[in-house]
Design a protein around this motif. Structure first.
Motif, PDB file in Angstrom:
ATOM      1  N   TRP A  46       0.830  -1.206   0.000  1.00 11.40           N
ATOM      2  CA  TRP A  46       0.000   0.000   0.000  1.00 11.40           C
ATOM      3  C   TRP A  46       0.865   1.257   0.000  1.00 11.40           C
ATOM      4  O   TRP A  46       0.533   2.256  -0.654  1.00 11.40           O
ATOM      5  CB  TRP A  46      -0.932  -0.003   1.218  1.00 11.40           C
ATOM      6  N   LEU A  47       1.973   1.196   0.719  1.00 11.51           N
ATOM      7  CA  LEU A  47       2.863   2.366   0.778  1.00 11.51           C
ATOM      8  C   LEU A  47       3.483   2.661  -0.586  1.00 11.51           C
ATOM      9  O   LEU A  47       3.553   3.821  -1.009  1.00 11.51           O
ATOM     10  CB  LEU A  47       3.963   2.138   1.819  1.00 11.51           C
ATOM     11  N   VAL A  48       3.936   1.605  -1.269  1.00  9.11           N
ATOM     12  CA  VAL A  48       4.553   1.838  -2.576  1.00  9.11           C
ATOM     13  C   VAL A  48       3.508   2.343  -3.568  1.00  9.11           C
ATOM     14  O   VAL A  48       3.798   3.173  -4.442  1.00  9.11           O
ATOM     15  CB  VAL A  48       5.243   0.565  -3.105  1.00  9.11           C
ATOM     16  N   ARG A  49       2.281   1.877  -3.419  1.00  9.32           N
ATOM     17  CA  ARG A  49       1.198   2.364  -4.293  1.00  9.32           C
ATOM     18  C   ARG A  49       0.958   3.853  -4.063  1.00  9.32           C
ATOM     19  O   ARG A  49       0.787   4.625  -5.019  1.00  9.32           O
ATOM     20  CB  ARG A  49      -0.081   1.577  -4.022  1.00  9.32           C
ATOM     21  N   ASP A  50       0.942   4.263  -2.808  1.00 12.66           N
ATOM     22  CA  ASP A  50       0.674   5.665  -2.486  1.00 12.66           C
ATOM     23  C   ASP A  50       1.837   6.581  -2.862  1.00 12.66           C
ATOM     24  O   ASP A  50       1.631   7.745  -3.213  1.00 12.66           O
ATOM     25  CB  ASP A  50       0.375   5.808  -0.992  1.00 12.66           C
ATOM     26  N   ARG A  51       3.074   6.039  -2.786  1.00  9.90           N
ATOM     27  CA  ARG A  51       4.256   6.879  -2.997  1.00  9.90           C
ATOM     28  C   ARG A  51       4.871   6.746  -4.385  1.00  9.90           C
ATOM     29  O   ARG A  51       5.822   7.460  -4.709  1.00  9.90           O
ATOM     30  CB  ARG A  51       5.322   6.521  -1.950  1.00  9.90           C
ATOM     31  N   PHE A  52       4.347   5.845  -5.196  1.00 13.48           N
ATOM     32  CA  PHE A  52       4.991   5.529  -6.471  1.00 13.48           C
ATOM     33  C   PHE A  52       5.166   6.764  -7.353  1.00 13.48           C
ATOM     34  O   PHE A  52       6.275   7.067  -7.813  1.00 13.48           O
ATOM     35  CB  PHE A  52       4.182   4.464  -7.220  1.00 13.48           C
ATOM     36  N   ASP A  53       4.093   7.477  -7.609  1.00 15.75           N
ATOM     37  CA  ASP A  53       4.155   8.617  -8.526  1.00 15.75           C
ATOM     38  C   ASP A  53       5.134   9.682  -8.024  1.00 15.75           C
ATOM     39  O   ASP A  53       5.911  10.241  -8.811  1.00 15.75           O
ATOM     40  CB  ASP A  53       2.768   9.223  -8.716  1.00 15.75           C
ATOM     41  N   ALA A  54       5.088   9.962  -6.721  1.00 18.70           N
ATOM     42  CA  ALA A  54       5.975  10.979  -6.159  1.00 18.70           C
ATOM     43  C   ALA A  54       7.431  10.545  -6.250  1.00 18.70           C
ATOM     44  O   ALA A  54       8.321  11.368  -6.529  1.00 18.70           O
ATOM     45  CB  ALA A  54       5.602  11.255  -4.698  1.00 18.70           C
ATOM     46  N   THR A  55       7.693   9.250  -6.025  1.00 22.85           N
ATOM     47  CA  THR A  55       9.062   8.740  -6.097  1.00 22.85           C
ATOM     48  C   THR A  55       9.591   8.805  -7.521  1.00 22.85           C
ATOM     49  O   THR A  55      10.738   9.207  -7.758  1.00 22.85           O
ATOM     50  CB  THR A  55       9.130   7.293  -5.579  1.00 22.85           C
ATOM     51  N   VAL A  56       8.768   8.417  -8.478  1.00 24.28           N
ATOM     52  CA  VAL A  56       9.170   8.467  -9.888  1.00 24.28           C
ATOM     53  C   VAL A  56       9.482   9.900 -10.305  1.00 24.28           C
ATOM     54  O   VAL A  56      10.479  10.171 -10.974  1.00 24.28           O
ATOM     55  CB  VAL A  56       8.074   7.871 -10.796  1.00 24.28           C
ATOM     56  N   GLN A  57       8.638  10.832  -9.876  1.00 24.24           N
ATOM     57  CA  GLN A  57       8.869  12.232 -10.225  1.00 24.24           C
ATOM     58  C   GLN A  57      10.148  12.762  -9.583  1.00 24.24           C
ATOM     59  O   GLN A  57      10.905  13.515 -10.200  1.00 24.24           O
ATOM     60  CB  GLN A  57       7.673  13.084  -9.779  1.00 24.24           C
ATOM     61  N   GLN A  58      10.405  12.333  -8.345  1.00 19.66           N
ATOM     62  CA  GLN A  58      11.630  12.740  -7.658  1.00 19.66           C
ATOM     63  C   GLN A  58      12.865  12.275  -8.427  1.00 19.66           C
ATOM     64  O   GLN A  58      13.821  13.044  -8.624  1.00 19.66           O
ATOM     65  CB  GLN A  58      11.656  12.154  -6.245  1.00 19.66           C
ATOM     66  N   VAL A  59      12.844  11.021  -8.860  1.00 23.68           N
ATOM     67  CA  VAL A  59      13.981  10.474  -9.603  1.00 23.68           C
ATOM     68  C   VAL A  59      14.170  11.213 -10.925  1.00 23.68           C
ATOM     69  O   VAL A  59      15.296  11.565 -11.289  1.00 23.68           O
ATOM     70  CB  VAL A  59      13.790   8.960  -9.860  1.00 23.68           C
TER      71      VAL A  59
END
Length: 250
Positions: A46-59
């Motif tokens: 659930w955490l990776v689902r919630d944070r996926f888009d933000a993490t990808v954008q950060q990278v």
């Protein structure tokens, strides 16, 4: 809840609801979540689902300045920057004429930091100031390289090794998600084979949709990372430096 916490509340699992209702909120929560298989893995999903888009954008926000900097400093390096490096090399060869360090064909980029540390005999100035004065005398246009390369300042604070670690952790979390989905499918099959009712699984449907929608994006992120690391390696080769100076994780 941790394994130790579950051990503490386990005796209350068989108690009737009215008894469980008298327990503290925390204990009731542990009792409720204890029936969820592999809850730790599911929470991670659930955490990776919630944070996926933000993490990808950060990278992506970290990779773009690095790629732009490579293009600015090497692939389309400004003439003024090249002329400044040539001037510094000429000054160094002049000062070292007649020694084993004279008549050099180049120098390490890290040596640029030594210019300010090389003091004059009266300790009132340094080699960096002397180079600047010489550039002003020859053609002050050379000093505009600082403006032309201003865009690389953002790249200087980015650690490509940390960026790779972020992508690696995201990939590991997605791998955990796939394993959890596969385990859940096996559990459903076992129940069906045993003639037992298979309950609707909101977790599997939502996570399956999420993975199918995002797996291509993760693959593209790996490709972007690999492309940036390759560009940094080429930058090191361009300046005759060891690639480890440009890719710490290599």
């Amino acid at each position: 809840p941790t394994a130790e916490e579950m051990k503490i509340v386990k005796p209350y699992l068989d108690e009737p609801p009215e008894v469980q209702a008298t327990l503290s909120t925390a204990v009731q929560f542990f009792l409720m979540t204890s029936t969820i298989p592999r809850i730790g893995n599911r929470i991670e999903c659930w955490l990776v689902r919630d944070r996926f888009d933000a993490t990808v954008q950060q990278v992506r926000d970290e990779l773009k300045p690095l790629t732009d900097a490579v293009e600015r400093v090497a692939l389309s390096a400004t003439q003024n920057w090249k002329r400044m490096l040539q001037l510094i090399l000429q000054v160094g060869n002049f000062l070292n004429e007649g020694t084993m360090h004279g008549n050099c064909q180049g120098f390490r980029i890290s040596d640029l930091e030594k210019l300010a540390a090389c003091k004059t005999s009266d300790n009132q100035s340094n080699l960096l100031e002397a180079v600047v004065q010489l550039a002003l005398q020859r053609d002050q246009e050379m000093l505009n390289f600082t403006k032309e390369m201003d865009s690389i300042r953002q790249a200087c604070v980015i650690d490509i090794a940390e960026t790779r670690q972020t992508v690696t952790q995201l990939n590991q979390s997605m791998t955990t998600l796939v394993k959890e989905l596969n385990l859940r499918e096996m559990e459903k099959k076992d129940l069906a084979d045993a003639g037992k009712q298979v309950m609707a699984d909101n977790f599997s449907s939502k996570m399956g949709d999420f993975y199918n929608a995002k797996k291509g994006e993760l693959e593209a992120l790996w490709e972007d990372l690999a492309g940036t690391e390759k560009a940094l390696k080429l930058l090191g080769q361009y300046y005759g430096e060891h690639e480890a100076q440009f890719i710490p994780s290599a």
